[in-house]
Design an enzyme around this catalytic site. Structure first.
Site, PDB file in Angstrom:
ATOM      1  N   THR A 128       0.864  -1.181   0.000  1.00 15.92           N
ATOM      2  CA  THR A 128       0.000   0.000   0.000  1.00 15.92           C
ATOM      3  C   THR A 128       0.892   1.220   0.000  1.00 15.92           C
ATOM      4  O   THR A 128       1.892   1.263   0.736  1.00 15.92           O
ATOM      5  CB  THR A 128      -0.958   0.095   1.212  1.00 15.92           C
ATOM      6  N   ASP A 130       0.210   3.827   1.285  1.00 16.47           N
ATOM      7  CA  ASP A 130       0.016   4.529   2.567  1.00 16.47           C
ATOM      8  C   ASP A 130       0.992   4.067   3.653  1.00 16.47           C
ATOM      9  O   ASP A 130       1.172   4.760   4.649  1.00 16.47           O
ATOM     10  CB  ASP A 130      -1.412   4.304   3.074  1.00 16.47           C
ATOM     11  N   GLU A 225      -4.467  13.548   2.843  1.00 16.69           N
ATOM     12  CA  GLU A 225      -5.904  13.632   2.529  1.00 16.69           C
ATOM     13  C   GLU A 225      -6.781  13.310   3.740  1.00 16.69           C
ATOM     14  O   GLU A 225      -7.904  13.802   3.846  1.00 16.69           O
ATOM     15  CB  GLU A 225      -6.241  12.677   1.382  1.00 16.69           C
ATOM     16  N   GLN A 277       0.232   9.683  -7.634  1.00 10.29           N
ATOM     17  CA  GLN A 277       1.186   9.088  -6.668  1.00 10.29           C
ATOM     18  C   GLN A 277       1.238   7.569  -6.777  1.00 10.29           C
ATOM     19  O   GLN A 277       2.165   6.929  -6.280  1.00 10.29           O
ATOM     20  CB  GLN A 277       0.783   9.435  -5.226  1.00 10.29           C
TER      21      GLN A 277
END
Ligand code: F6P
Length: 345
Positions: A128, A130, A225, A277
């Site tokens: 991920t 993230d 975000e 991204q």
């Protein structure tokens, strides 16, 4: 264990480095162990609906540097499908598959962990952008996203400086601010807003005023975000739900920038990086990490290490119980945030 037949799927949001994982699994699996492989299209959907493709050596040639995933991806959650586990078992039987290698993040591996506990042989590979998955120091895709975000911060400096503006740049990071933190530190940003620390907009403006009065006439603010204001301090974002019932994030900076402009009088502009991204070629780090994870995953499957996930700890690739993917999210620790904070304002 002797020769086995293994299914592979990639689920959740795509990210750079997935093809490196698939390639390494198949290259070592076929070349060293003599295994055979079946790819399932679009994550768990492909297993539920038996949408499969044979994966041989020619099918994984020339993909190492390519973004996305040659297998396609989706957020389909087999736990929500009628008779999900039975359908998965049936598909595996149809193809004579001994076990699955599941490449995914929180949702895909979370489902994998629960299904594995019900007896389906699964090895997990964490990915991920993230980087918030527990059980591993780093996930595939993170470093590419950081590089894209850092390049953007570098480029935004030009306009910030030329026009004496505050440039607010929004990066991905649904629950955790890893991309924002790394891009802010690497890009020399002047303020950082991440989900782990609800922000007080007046405090943000205080830092910016201090900077603009003391040293500089422009600023870069990096916002994840998922960042949220301290309740009651400014308008809070409202998000629609996506096709899987999760909030479709994006746009907090369109609330932050006007607040900064109103409170400080400095001109502000917003850049939302979004899916750029996740796109394009993986950086070298993700190619190497994806390759090492793929090699370790096929070793693990060969050794019968089902119910486990490959993981990076320090420089080493190890494995941990797949249930670790269900553990508490890996947030940005406070000491890393404190390091970034030194450069605020
Ligand atoms: O989880 C990875 C991620 O890139 C998040 O940062 C982001 O909120 C989400 O995926 C976006 O997903 P989608 O592609 O469904 O819009």
């Amino acid at each position: 264990m002797g020769v086995v037949r293994i299914g592979i799927l990639t689920g959740g949001g795509d990210c750079p480095g997935l093809n490196a994982v698939i390639r390494a699994i198949v290259r070592k699996g076929v070349g060293v162990y003599g295994h055979s492989f079946v790819g399932f299209r679009d994550g768990w959907r492909g297993v539920l609906e038996d949408d499969a493709v044979e994966l041989d050596l020619p099918s994984v040639r020339g993909i190492l540097h390519r973004g996305g995933t040659i297998l396609g991806s989706s957020g389909t959650d087999p736990r929500r499908a009628d008779g999900g586990v039975d359908r998965i078992v049936r598909t595996l039987q149809t193809h004579g598959i001994d076990g699955l290698i599941v490449i995914g993040g929180e949702g895909t591996l979370g489902a994998g962990a629960e299904i594995a506990e019900r007896g389906v042989p699964i090895v997990g590979v964490p990915k991920t952008i993230d980087n918030d998955l527990p059980g591993t120091d780093i996930t595939v895709g993170f470093h590419t996203a950081v590089q894209v975000a850092t390049d953007a911060v570098d480029r935004l400096h030009s306009t910030a400086e030329s026009h004496d503006r505050v440039m607010v740049v929004e990066v991905m990071g649904r629950h955790s601010g890893w991309i924002a933190l790394y891009a802010a530190v690497a890009g020399g940003a002047d303020m950082l807003l991440i989900p782990e620390h609800p922000f007080d907009i007046e405090e943000v403006c205080r830092h910016l005023r201090h900077r603009h009065m003391a040293t500089s006439s422009f600023s870069i603010v990096v916002v994840a975000e998922g960042a949220m204001p301290v309740p009651g301090t400014m308008e809070e974002p409202r998000y629609e739900l996506d096709e899987n019932g999760f909030p479709r994030l994006g746009g907090i900076s369109y609330l932050v920038a006007p607040e900064i402009e109103k409170r400080t009088g400095y001109g502000c502009r917003v850049t939302v990086l979004g899916h750029v991204q996740r796109g394009g070629s993986p950086v070298a780090f993700d190619r190497v990490l994806g390759t090492r994870f793929g090699l370790a995953a096929v070793d693990l499957a060969t050794a019968g290490g089902w119910g486990r996930m490959v993981s990076r700890r320090g420089q080493d690739v190890r494995d941990v119980p797949l249930t670790e993917a269900l553990g508490p999210r890996k947030d940005v620790p406070l000491d890393l945030y404190r390091e970034a904070e030194v450069f605020f304002g």
